[in-house]
Design a protein around this motif. Sequence first.
Motif, PDB file in Angstrom:
ATOM      1  N   LYS A   1       0.816  -1.024   0.159  1.00 57.88           N
ATOM      2  CA  LYS A   1      -0.015   0.021   0.113  1.00 57.88           C
ATOM      3  C   LYS A   1       0.858   1.275  -0.006  1.00 57.88           C
ATOM      4  CE  LYS A   1      -3.912   1.816   2.551  1.00 57.88           C
ATOM      5  NZ  LYS A   1      -4.773   1.492   3.604  1.00 57.88           N
TER       6      LYS A   1
ATOM      7  N   GLN B   1      -9.826   6.264  16.234  1.00 61.44           N
ATOM      8  CA  GLN B   1      -8.705   7.030  17.282  1.00 61.44           C
ATOM      9  C   GLN B   1      -8.341   8.160  16.523  1.00 61.44           C
ATOM     10  OE1 GLN B   1      -5.103   4.608  16.987  1.00 61.44           O
ATOM     11  NE2 GLN B   1      -3.941   6.305  17.775  1.00 61.44           N
ATOM     12  N   TYR B   2      -8.191   8.783  15.447  1.00 60.85           N
ATOM     13  CA  TYR B   2      -7.780   9.895  15.022  1.00 60.85           C
ATOM     14  C   TYR B   2      -8.939  11.045  15.431  1.00 60.85           C
ATOM     15  CZ  TYR B   2      -3.546   8.558  13.197  1.00 60.85           C
ATOM     16  OH  TYR B   2      -2.282   7.844  12.984  1.00 60.85           O
TER      17      TYR B   2
ATOM     18  N   ARG C   1       0.226  -3.040  15.743  1.00 62.92           N
ATOM     19  CA  ARG C   1      -1.028  -3.743  16.649  1.00 62.92           C
ATOM     20  C   ARG C   1      -1.063  -5.086  16.012  1.00 62.92           C
ATOM     21  NH1 ARG C   1      -5.579   0.919  15.811  1.00 62.92           N
ATOM     22  NH2 ARG C   1      -4.403   2.551  16.979  1.00 62.92           N
TER      23      ARG C   1
ATOM     24  N   GLY D   1      -8.486   1.397  10.064  1.00 64.52           N
ATOM     25  CA  GLY D   1      -8.301   1.328  11.470  1.00 64.52           C
ATOM     26  C   GLY D   1      -7.823   2.241  12.204  1.00 64.52           C
ATOM     27  N   LEU D   2      -7.671   3.460  11.724  1.00 65.82           N
ATOM     28  CA  LEU D   2      -7.152   4.534  12.694  1.00 65.82           C
ATOM     29  C   LEU D   2      -8.304   5.816  12.636  1.00 65.82           C
ATOM     30  CD1 LEU D   2      -3.506   4.669  11.675  1.00 65.82           C
ATOM     31  CD2 LEU D   2      -4.390   3.954  13.694  1.00 65.82           C
TER      32      LEU D   2
ATOM     33  N   ARG E   1       3.795   6.723   9.010  1.00 64.91           N
ATOM     34  CA  ARG E   1       3.382   6.820  10.447  1.00 64.91           C
ATOM     35  C   ARG E   1       2.069   5.816  10.898  1.00 64.91           C
ATOM     36  NH1 ARG E   1       0.569  11.877  12.403  1.00 64.91           N
ATOM     37  NH2 ARG E   1      -0.905  10.863  11.060  1.00 64.91           N
ATOM     38  N   ASP E   2       1.114   6.395   9.887  1.00 64.06           N
ATOM     39  CA  ASP E   2      -0.126   5.675  10.334  1.00 64.06           C
ATOM     40  C   ASP E   2      -0.035   4.095   9.947  1.00 64.06           C
ATOM     41  OD1 ASP E   2      -1.414   8.153  10.588  1.00 64.06           O
ATOM     42  OD2 ASP E   2      -2.255   8.319   8.810  1.00 64.06           O
TER      43      ASP E   2
ATOM     44  N   ARG F   1       1.776   2.468  12.624  1.00 63.84           N
ATOM     45  CA  ARG F   1       0.788   2.113  13.881  1.00 63.84           C
ATOM     46  C   ARG F   1       0.046   0.965  13.865  1.00 63.84           C
ATOM     47  NH1 ARG F   1      -0.828   8.323  14.900  1.00 63.84           N
ATOM     48  NH2 ARG F   1       0.294   8.511  16.752  1.00 63.84           N
ATOM     49  N   LEU F   2      -0.672   0.959  12.474  1.00 62.49           N
ATOM     50  CA  LEU F   2      -1.331  -0.331  12.675  1.00 62.49           C
ATOM     51  C   LEU F   2      -0.656  -1.710  12.382  1.00 62.49           C
ATOM     52  CD1 LEU F   2      -3.767   1.059   9.251  1.00 62.49           C
ATOM     53  CD2 LEU F   2      -4.183   0.547  11.710  1.00 62.49           C
TER      54      LEU F   2
ATOM     55  N   PRO G   1      -6.193   6.014   7.378  1.00 56.97           N
ATOM     56  CA  PRO G   1      -6.469   4.474   7.141  1.00 56.97           C
ATOM     57  C   PRO G   1      -7.718   3.993   7.954  1.00 56.97           C
ATOM     58  CG  PRO G   1      -4.222   4.959   7.569  1.00 56.97           C
ATOM     59  CD  PRO G   1      -5.053   6.035   7.925  1.00 56.97           C
TER      60      PRO G   1
END
Lengths: 263, 256
Positions: A215, B186-187, A241, B182-183, A233-234, A237-238, B180
Amino acid sequence: MEYQTVIVEEKNAVGYLTFNRPQQLNSFNETMHKEVSSVLKAWSKDSNIRAVVISAEGRGFCAGQDLNDRVVDPNADAPDLGLSIEKYYNPLIKLITEMPKPVICAVNGVAAGAGANIALACDLVIAAKSASFIQAFCRLGLVPDSGGTWFLPRLVGRAQAMGLAMLGDKIPAEQAVQLGMIWQVVEDDALKAESQKMAEHLAKQPTYGLSLIKKAIHAAAHNNLDDQLILERDLQRLAGRSSDYREGVQAFMQKRTPEYKGC
Amino acid sequence: MEYIKTSSPKSGVILIELNRPEKRNALNNATLQEIADCLQQLEADSAVKTVVITGNSQCFAAGADLNELSKLDVVSIQQDLRPQLWKRIDEFSKPLIMAINGYAFGAGFELALHGDIVLAGENAQFALPEIGLGMLPGAGGTQRLARLVGQQLTMRWAMTGEMISAQTALQHGITSQVCPVGLTVQYAVELAEKIAKQAPLAIRVIKQSLKSIHEVTLSQGLKLERQHFVWLAATQDRQEGINAFLEKRKPEFRGV
């Protein structure tokens, strides 16, 4: 399910999709479009499939569109070539580029027209020494489709992309590697084993992490550096996890080989 | 509450999750009523500073409840309480943030348009598909969207029902950020927390000022803004804010 134009096999978490119209150099007709799309769609969602290999039967890889399916009578009304692109080729390229797992293309022979660009849409391209790539479109007055004009300049730079697209020369596999168009060339009789080996390796890797890499690299083509740094960064983060990341760190600390589950 | 879940992921922040996944969070009257009631309670709770509304990762809200709608004739639809429910949502005075993943169609899109700030996941898709059912958007869709993106795009989208991707929504100011999937939540929650830490009275008049832009002329709006500006001068938080800045420390706002 029974397929007329492709061979489908699932083994060791790898999905093998083999074009099977060798008499027509595996060119696409409507049935083949539908079958390829339904297989790739299913694998895209199937978490048991963690890598995909696209290859072909016979001496060619894929000659693009089967021209028998298109109106070529010079006296008839102009055909709408955009239709099949909108309906089949564009969704196919998106299926490959958006597939959340690695897609390997094993190019066994000539890859011409859309056939070449379908190969270039894959994440890793391995070609047999005797394989070749032809942007045949210009010879008929057409434009490289199936992402050709997007992939080529990004892979080989504008100067080479122009040459490839405007001259339509046949590019041998070894030259394609030198240009940076594909990943690897192997001896003809090693193609099957090498692509399988690579796929089986990838199928044991952290699939989710690989999907995020894919991606990010695709996004890089249209992002500026600032946006890309934010995306990294995003995605990190994913990734942080995921259970595979945990497993990776644990295995490292315990000095053992990690066992990734792909999520 | 049957159709929504609430939680408090951060201090001062309430997260409302639409929770009717089997109906793709279709906004029936009961759901809308729960949202309006919930917001009314939160309005009165001074510990609550900001609210985030979201659906699930696949779907924000896929529209109104067509089974419910199909039973209404011209007489009963006149007495429908939905317009009242929408009004109550619209009148919520604290910042309302929408975290949209997946489908926000019809009433779902209109609910999103009630948000002060919208965050969209990459898979977000907005649409006004009412036209396909021989209807028009009935909860401000034609009005709020046109004020947001202009007449051209709204005409097109309302007359075709075409889907609007997250990127297109960003480009035209329907959302302020694409995340994204999944965020997204949260954001949105982090943004809500950031706002929750600001001076509540100032936040309140900022929202009022901005919400008036389509109600009044520019000169009236400027007057209104000036009044709010003057009014804030009477608050302790304004003094605290300026003092903290001059003393190079973080302000501590108390909402007074």
